[in-house]
Design a protein around this motif. Structure first.
Motif, PDB file in Angstrom:
ATOM      1  N   ASN A   1       0.736  -1.260   0.094  1.00  0.00           N
ATOM      2  CA  ASN A   1       0.109   0.116  -0.113  1.00  0.00           C
ATOM      3  C   ASN A   1       0.793   1.259  -0.189  1.00  0.00           C
ATOM      4  N   MET A   2       2.023   1.320  -0.349  1.00  0.00           N
ATOM      5  CA  MET A   2       2.919   2.094  -1.082  1.00  0.00           C
ATOM      6  C   MET A   2       2.405   3.130  -1.134  1.00  0.00           C
ATOM      7  N   VAL A   3       2.019   4.329  -1.090  1.00  0.00           N
ATOM      8  CA  VAL A   3       1.664   6.094  -2.210  1.00  0.00           C
ATOM      9  C   VAL A   3       3.498   5.810  -2.512  1.00  0.00           C
ATOM     10  N   MET A   4       3.776   6.513  -4.121  1.00  0.00           N
ATOM     11  CA  MET A   4       4.534   7.173  -4.639  1.00  0.00           C
ATOM     12  C   MET A   4       3.811   7.764  -5.479  1.00  0.00           C
ATOM     13  N   ASP A   5       3.396   9.332  -5.497  1.00  0.00           N
ATOM     14  CA  ASP A   5       2.966   9.902  -6.101  1.00  0.00           C
ATOM     15  C   ASP A   5       3.879  10.779  -6.543  1.00  0.00           C
ATOM     16  N   PRO A   6       4.049  10.626  -8.112  1.00  0.00           N
ATOM     17  CA  PRO A   6       5.376  11.766  -8.477  1.00  0.00           C
ATOM     18  C   PRO A   6       4.845  13.035  -8.364  1.00  0.00           C
ATOM     19  N   MET A   7       3.466  13.956  -8.636  1.00  0.00           N
ATOM     20  CA  MET A   7       3.391  15.117  -8.213  1.00  0.00           C
ATOM     21  C   MET A   7       2.809  15.376  -6.851  1.00  0.00           C
ATOM     22  N   GLY A   8       3.025  14.884  -6.973  1.00  0.00           N
ATOM     23  CA  GLY A   8       2.894  15.134  -5.041  1.00  0.00           C
ATOM     24  C   GLY A   8       2.214  15.433  -4.001  1.00  0.00           C
ATOM     25  N   ALA A   9       0.875  14.900  -5.319  1.00  0.00           N
ATOM     26  CA  ALA A   9      -0.836  15.576  -4.180  1.00  0.00           C
ATOM     27  C   ALA A   9      -0.721  14.849  -2.858  1.00  0.00           C
ATOM     28  N   ALA A  10      -0.221  13.504  -2.898  1.00  0.00           N
ATOM     29  CA  ALA A  10      -0.633  12.363  -2.106  1.00  0.00           C
ATOM     30  C   ALA A  10       1.436  12.207  -1.232  1.00  0.00           C
ATOM     31  N   PRO A  11       1.343  12.033   0.031  1.00  0.00           N
ATOM     32  CA  PRO A  11       2.273  12.212   0.524  1.00  0.00           C
ATOM     33  C   PRO A  11       3.010  10.437   0.802  1.00  0.00           C
ATOM     34  N   ASN A  12       4.150  10.309   0.316  1.00  0.00           N
ATOM     35  CA  ASN A  12       4.742   8.857   0.105  1.00  0.00           C
ATOM     36  C   ASN A  12       4.566   8.268   1.191  1.00  0.00           C
ATOM     37  N   PHE A  13       4.156   7.765   1.603  1.00  0.00           N
ATOM     38  CA  PHE A  13       3.838   6.307   2.874  1.00  0.00           C
ATOM     39  C   PHE A  13       2.720   5.639   2.389  1.00  0.00           C
ATOM     40  N   PRO A  14       3.144   4.967   3.332  1.00  0.00           N
ATOM     41  CA  PRO A  14       1.780   3.389   2.954  1.00  0.00           C
ATOM     42  C   PRO A  14       0.909   4.063   3.318  1.00  0.00           C
ATOM     43  N   PHE A  15      -0.321   4.289   2.088  1.00  0.00           N
ATOM     44  CA  PHE A  15      -2.039   4.590   2.648  1.00  0.00           C
ATOM     45  C   PHE A  15      -2.020   6.076   2.141  1.00  0.00           C
ATOM     46  N   GLY A  16      -0.730   6.863   1.547  1.00  0.00           N
ATOM     47  CA  GLY A  16      -0.782   8.544   1.011  1.00  0.00           C
ATOM     48  C   GLY A  16      -1.823   9.158   2.978  1.00  0.00           C
ATOM     49  N   HIS A  17      -2.892   9.726   2.557  1.00  0.00           N
ATOM     50  CA  HIS A  17      -3.388  10.725   2.978  1.00  0.00           C
ATOM     51  C   HIS A  17      -3.832  10.046   4.426  1.00  0.00           C
ATOM     52  N   LEU A  18      -3.930   8.007   4.557  1.00  0.00           N
ATOM     53  CA  LEU A  18      -4.815   7.466   5.445  1.00  0.00           C
ATOM     54  C   LEU A  18      -3.460   7.302   6.594  1.00  0.00           C
ATOM     55  N   ASN A  19      -1.958   7.820   6.331  1.00  0.00           N
ATOM     56  CA  ASN A  19      -1.266   7.007   6.898  1.00  0.00           C
ATOM     57  C   ASN A  19      -1.594   7.506   8.764  1.00  0.00           C
ATOM     58  N   ALA A  20      -1.745   8.427   8.483  1.00  0.00           N
ATOM     59  CA  ALA A  20      -2.210   8.552  10.524  1.00  0.00           C
ATOM     60  C   ALA A  20      -3.359   7.587  10.928  1.00  0.00           C
ATOM     61  N   LEU A  21      -3.957   7.092   9.996  1.00  0.00           N
ATOM     62  CA  LEU A  21      -4.966   6.254   9.896  1.00  0.00           C
ATOM     63  C   LEU A  21      -4.365   4.693  10.955  1.00  0.00           C
ATOM     64  N   TRP A  22      -3.909   4.576   9.489  1.00  0.00           N
ATOM     65  CA  TRP A  22      -2.548   3.268   9.995  1.00  0.00           C
ATOM     66  C   TRP A  22      -2.190   3.185  10.548  1.00  0.00           C
ATOM     67  N   VAL A  23      -0.715   4.181  11.060  1.00  0.00           N
ATOM     68  CA  VAL A  23      -0.066   4.683  11.971  1.00  0.00           C
ATOM     69  C   VAL A  23      -1.450   3.667  13.514  1.00  0.00           C
ATOM     70  N   GLU A  24      -1.859   4.641  13.452  1.00  0.00           N
ATOM     71  CA  GLU A  24      -2.893   4.172  14.667  1.00  0.00           C
ATOM     72  C   GLU A  24      -3.234   2.651  14.584  1.00  0.00           C
ATOM     73  N   PHE A  25      -3.435   2.249  13.833  1.00  0.00           N
ATOM     74  CA  PHE A  25      -4.322   0.998  13.152  1.00  0.00           C
ATOM     75  C   PHE A  25      -3.545  -0.269  14.282  1.00  0.00           C
ATOM     76  N   ARG A  26      -1.615   0.059  13.128  1.00  0.00           N
ATOM     77  CA  ARG A  26      -0.790  -0.788  13.658  1.00  0.00           C
ATOM     78  C   ARG A  26      -0.623  -0.965  14.528  1.00  0.00           C
ATOM     79  N   ASP A  27      -0.356  -0.264  15.074  1.00  0.00           N
ATOM     80  CA  ASP A  27       0.535   0.375  17.280  1.00  0.00           C
ATOM     81  C   ASP A  27      -0.134  -0.035  17.559  1.00  0.00           C
ATOM     82  N   GLY A  28      -1.431  -0.552  17.077  1.00  0.00           N
ATOM     83  CA  GLY A  28      -2.686  -1.455  18.536  1.00  0.00           C
ATOM     84  C   GLY A  28      -2.565  -2.031  17.913  1.00  0.00           C
TER      85      GLY A  28
END
Length: 127
Positions: free
Chosen positions: A56-83
């Motif tokens: 689920n790594m996002v690689m957006d060459p235009m920079g519209a989405a952050p290059n993290f797993p799940f893009g804009h939903l990364n904070a939600l993913w990190v909270e879920f993963r850390d649980g």
């Protein structure tokens, strides 16, 4: 001057009445909406956290989405993963959504404990 503004006041009142009716209709539809319930038969396969993040790594060459797993939903993913608890496993799931009119396939990841779904995160949907 005051007598010339009465049509504007009536217009505002009519708009207010219609907005109130629309808001009541929307809240009534939400109350009728079924909640999505994930069942164990929707689990597809066990996965690891690194596999999920790589898939689920996002690689957006235009920079519209952050290059993290799940893009804009990364904070939600990190909270879920850390649980994730040591006695839990992570599974990919696909399930049909609760709306029978707009059939959609919902997918995401679920934490399971003792063969039962403890909690889940939806990651996407498609028709």
């Amino acid at each position: 001057m005051c007598w010339s503004l009465w049509p504007v006041a009536i217009g505002f009142k009519i708009v207010e009445i219609f907005k109130k009716k629309d808001a009541e209709a929307v809240s009534g539809q939400r109350a009728k909406a079924k909640e999505f319930v994930l069942k164990e038969d929707a689990l597809i396969r066990k996965m690891t956290i690194p596999e999920i993040e790589q898939t689920n790594m996002v690689m957006d060459p235009m920079g519209a989405a952050p290059n993290f797993p799940f893009g804009h939903l990364n904070a939600l993913w990190v909270e879920f993963r850390d649980g994730l608890q040591p006695d839990e496993t992570v599974h990919l799931f696909e399930s049909v959504g609760p709306n029978p009119i707009r059939r959609q396939l919902i997918w995401g990841y679920a934490f399971c404990k003792d063969g039962r779904i403890d909690r889940f995160m939806t990651a996407g949907w498609r028709r």
